[in-house]
Design a protein around this motif. Sequence first.
Motif, PDB file in Angstrom:
ATOM      1  N   UNK A 120      30.991  21.115  -5.630  1.00 29.69           N
ATOM      2  CA  UNK A 120      32.162  20.287  -5.908  1.00 29.69           C
ATOM      3  C   UNK A 120      32.114  19.055  -5.016  1.00 29.69           C
ATOM      4  N   UNK A 121      32.167  17.893  -5.658  1.00 27.40           N
ATOM      5  CA  UNK A 121      32.112  16.628  -4.930  1.00 27.40           C
ATOM      6  C   UNK A 121      33.515  16.021  -4.904  1.00 27.40           C
ATOM      7  N   UNK A 122      33.966  15.618  -3.746  1.00 26.61           N
ATOM      8  CA  UNK A 122      35.303  15.056  -3.564  1.00 26.61           C
ATOM      9  C   UNK A 122      35.182  13.626  -3.043  1.00 26.61           C
ATOM     10  N   UNK A 123      35.966  12.721  -3.647  1.00 25.82           N
ATOM     11  CA  UNK A 123      35.962  11.331  -3.219  1.00 25.82           C
ATOM     12  C   UNK A 123      37.383  10.786  -3.334  1.00 25.82           C
ATOM     13  N   UNK A 124      37.968  10.334  -2.220  1.00 25.31           N
ATOM     14  CA  UNK A 124      39.316   9.745  -2.284  1.00 25.31           C
ATOM     15  C   UNK A 124      39.324   8.459  -3.107  1.00 25.31           C
ATOM     16  N   UNK A 125      40.413   8.259  -3.846  1.00 21.96           N
ATOM     17  CA  UNK A 125      40.595   7.014  -4.599  1.00 21.96           C
ATOM     18  C   UNK A 125      41.527   6.132  -3.775  1.00 21.96           C
ATOM     19  N   UNK A 126      40.993   4.999  -3.362  1.00 15.47           N
ATOM     20  CA  UNK A 126      41.718   4.128  -2.440  1.00 15.47           C
ATOM     21  C   UNK A 126      41.942   2.771  -3.090  1.00 15.47           C
ATOM     22  N   UNK A 127      43.164   2.220  -2.885  1.00 16.90           N
ATOM     23  CA  UNK A 127      43.463   0.855  -3.342  1.00 16.90           C
ATOM     24  C   UNK A 127      44.297   0.177  -2.262  1.00 16.90           C
ATOM     25  N   UNK A 128      43.853  -0.994  -1.872  1.00 11.34           N
ATOM     26  CA  UNK A 128      44.526  -1.776  -0.828  1.00 11.34           C
ATOM     27  C   UNK A 128      44.682  -0.967   0.457  1.00 11.34           C
ATOM     28  N   UNK A 129      43.681  -0.155   0.751  1.00  8.45           N
ATOM     29  CA  UNK A 129      43.696   0.609   1.982  1.00  8.45           C
ATOM     30  C   UNK A 129      44.512   1.883   1.942  1.00  8.45           C
ATOM     31  N   UNK A 130      45.168   2.154   0.809  1.00  6.40           N
ATOM     32  CA  UNK A 130      45.995   3.356   0.692  1.00  6.40           C
ATOM     33  C   UNK A 130      45.341   4.344  -0.272  1.00  6.40           C
ATOM     34  N   UNK A 131      45.415   5.618   0.063  1.00  4.19           N
ATOM     35  CA  UNK A 131      44.879   6.656  -0.806  1.00  4.19           C
ATOM     36  C   UNK A 131      45.907   6.967  -1.890  1.00  4.19           C
ATOM     37  N   UNK A 132      45.505   6.680  -3.143  1.00  9.44           N
ATOM     38  CA  UNK A 132      46.435   6.886  -4.245  1.00  9.44           C
ATOM     39  C   UNK A 132      46.066   8.105  -5.102  1.00  9.44           C
ATOM     40  N   UNK A 133      44.941   8.753  -4.779  1.00  8.10           N
ATOM     41  CA  UNK A 133      44.549   9.927  -5.555  1.00  8.10           C
ATOM     42  C   UNK A 133      43.194  10.448  -5.080  1.00  8.10           C
TER      43      UNK A 133
END
Length: 264
Positions: free
Chosen positions: A130-143
Amino acid sequence: MTKTVIKKFWDTSIRNKVMLLTIVACLVALFSVAGGIYVFQVRNFRKTFERELRALSRIMAENTAVALAFDDAKTAKEVLSPLGVKPEITDAGILNSEGKSFATFGTQRKLSPPATDAPAGIVDRGAFWTVVEPIVMDGNRIGTFFMDADFATPRRNLQSLFLYVTGVVLAGSLFVVILLTTQLQKVISRPIQLLAGASNAVARDHDYSVRVKPQGNDEVGVLTDAFNHMLEQIQTQDSALQAARSELGRRLDSLQHEIAERKR
């Protein structure tokens, strides 16, 4: 059982010993090399597989960030659909900041999704990763983006290919070894066979005029010279003995003739 095998080995001809030992040595060398290559290939394959998954997960996380930010599940699912070109990717999904499923792809094998604060990385579950990768936008983790990859199948395919290639190489190597060993018998065992044949001829026919032509100046050549010299000495002694016997027989006949003449 072991003693019987060892006895049979020692009782076999030098030709067979040389061939057997050569084949065994080559097999040991081939299996040692093959084992080293296999360990290297498996480790290299694992690292490459992990590196490709990490790169793919980062790309997917970046490409789905906008769709997640604007709550566009349809677009997010379309972004996930190209994962189908990689057969080892069985499932993928996107979780929003609350940990709820936003978009999915694949067979949905009902593996537990990662936590909303799970760090980037790979969780080794044995046959599946299982590969996990945070979804980040403008420095904030949104998912969070995650995907499940089948590691067992490509590893099994690599093992099958390795066994096939090893089998072909092994068969070809054995053929070459047997061919070369057969030719080398002329250099190694041929002189010894000539000595053995000459010894049998001398023992059978008592013919001490037999000589073996030297095949070289190595240990077998020295042994051949010593053998010929020994036969030469035996032949000289035998000739002298035969001459002595003939002289003794002649004198005996003369003495018997003289005795017979006196009786008359």
